[in-house]
Design an enzyme around this catalytic site. Sequence first.
Site, PDB file in Angstrom:
ATOM      1  CE  LYS A  60      -3.670  -2.654   2.069  1.00 59.28           C
ATOM      2  NZ  LYS A  60      -4.393  -3.147   3.243  1.00 59.28           N
ATOM      3  CD  GLN A  83      -3.338  -4.525   6.506  1.00 58.11           C
ATOM      4  OE1 GLN A  83      -3.259  -3.613   5.695  1.00 58.11           O
ATOM      5  NE2 GLN A  83      -3.940  -5.664   6.224  1.00 58.11           N
ATOM      6  CG  ASP A 120      -9.533  -0.678   4.394  1.00 56.76           C
ATOM      7  OD1 ASP A 120      -9.131  -0.983   3.257  1.00 56.76           O
ATOM      8  OD2 ASP A 120      -8.949  -0.983   5.445  1.00 56.76           O
TER       9      ASP A 120
END
Length: 282
Positions: A53, A97, A120
């Site tokens: 990422k 995460q 997200d």
Amino acid sequence: MAQLIDGKAVAARVRAEVKAEVDRLKAERGITPGLAVVRVGEDPASQVYVGGKKKAAAEVGFNSWEHHRDASITQDELLALVRQLNDDPAVHGILVQLPLPKHIDADAIISAVKPEKDADGFHPMNAGNLLLGRPATRACTPYGIMRLLEEIGCDPAGKRAVVVGRSNIVGKPMALMLLQKNATVTIAHSKSDVRREVEGADIVVVAVGVKELVKGEWIKPGAVVIDVGMNRLPDGKLVGDVEFAKAAERASYITPVPGGVGPMTIAMLIRNTLEAAERGVK
Ligand code: NAP
């Protein structure tokens, strides 16, 4: 024989599109999109994902920051970090995460992220807005799959789509996005007769986490097959949730594992962050 859907190539295209928009945003409005990634503990897979990422963020010209914390961090300390990022005007996208250590309530952390900065698309506000058909930041994996369908010219309208798996991060939002595009959608799970559902489907999306659960002979000739699964074999090889070689003999299009859905997830995370910056979230 099915055509392969090259997720790597499409993801590169998405990143190139984002980069062009970042250049414009910097030049015209003086805004550099910023992505903050929070990682807790030493989970090796998380380390790899976060690395990917950060690399993608750098490639498109974002600012990005990794906030790595020890697994012993308390819930309150982690909430305080999230609030600090919520209030930081240089941060347009926040990603925590997963998985988090067991003593942390992941739902509470996800809910603490400002919905406008939820890169997200996991925040309940975004999930709810998707359900209601309102503008929402979309969960990256299904959002990426919708882009793959578009790329191959597959319009879901009127088609029978089956989503195997009902997780909050893939299966459920996938089903809603397909519904929004007017597919007739079935969600199958561990209590379903998966074979019966798959056999009638024009579009099959499998997100389960069981190696080759969906057999090639179940695939309707000409169906589009999207394999989200990532199962690591003892020899290190990665395989999907679909019996690839046999399914490829029947499908019209199929995603490989790796190189299908995986690269799209990161590309859409980058896209979500860009869109937040364009909306001017502070
Ligand atoms: P998850 O939260 O573990 O959920 C798995 C789902 O599969 C559940 O809904 C479960 O049903 C269903 N299931 C389990 N066994 C089944 C069976 N025998 N028959 C039918 N359904 C069954 O999964 P997830 O987070 O969505 O992840 C699924 C897979 O996708 C994993 O391999 C993961 O690594 C991969 N993944 C890949 C990406 C990517 O970017 N490529 C992103 C996310 C996830 P119940 O609800 O009934 O228990």
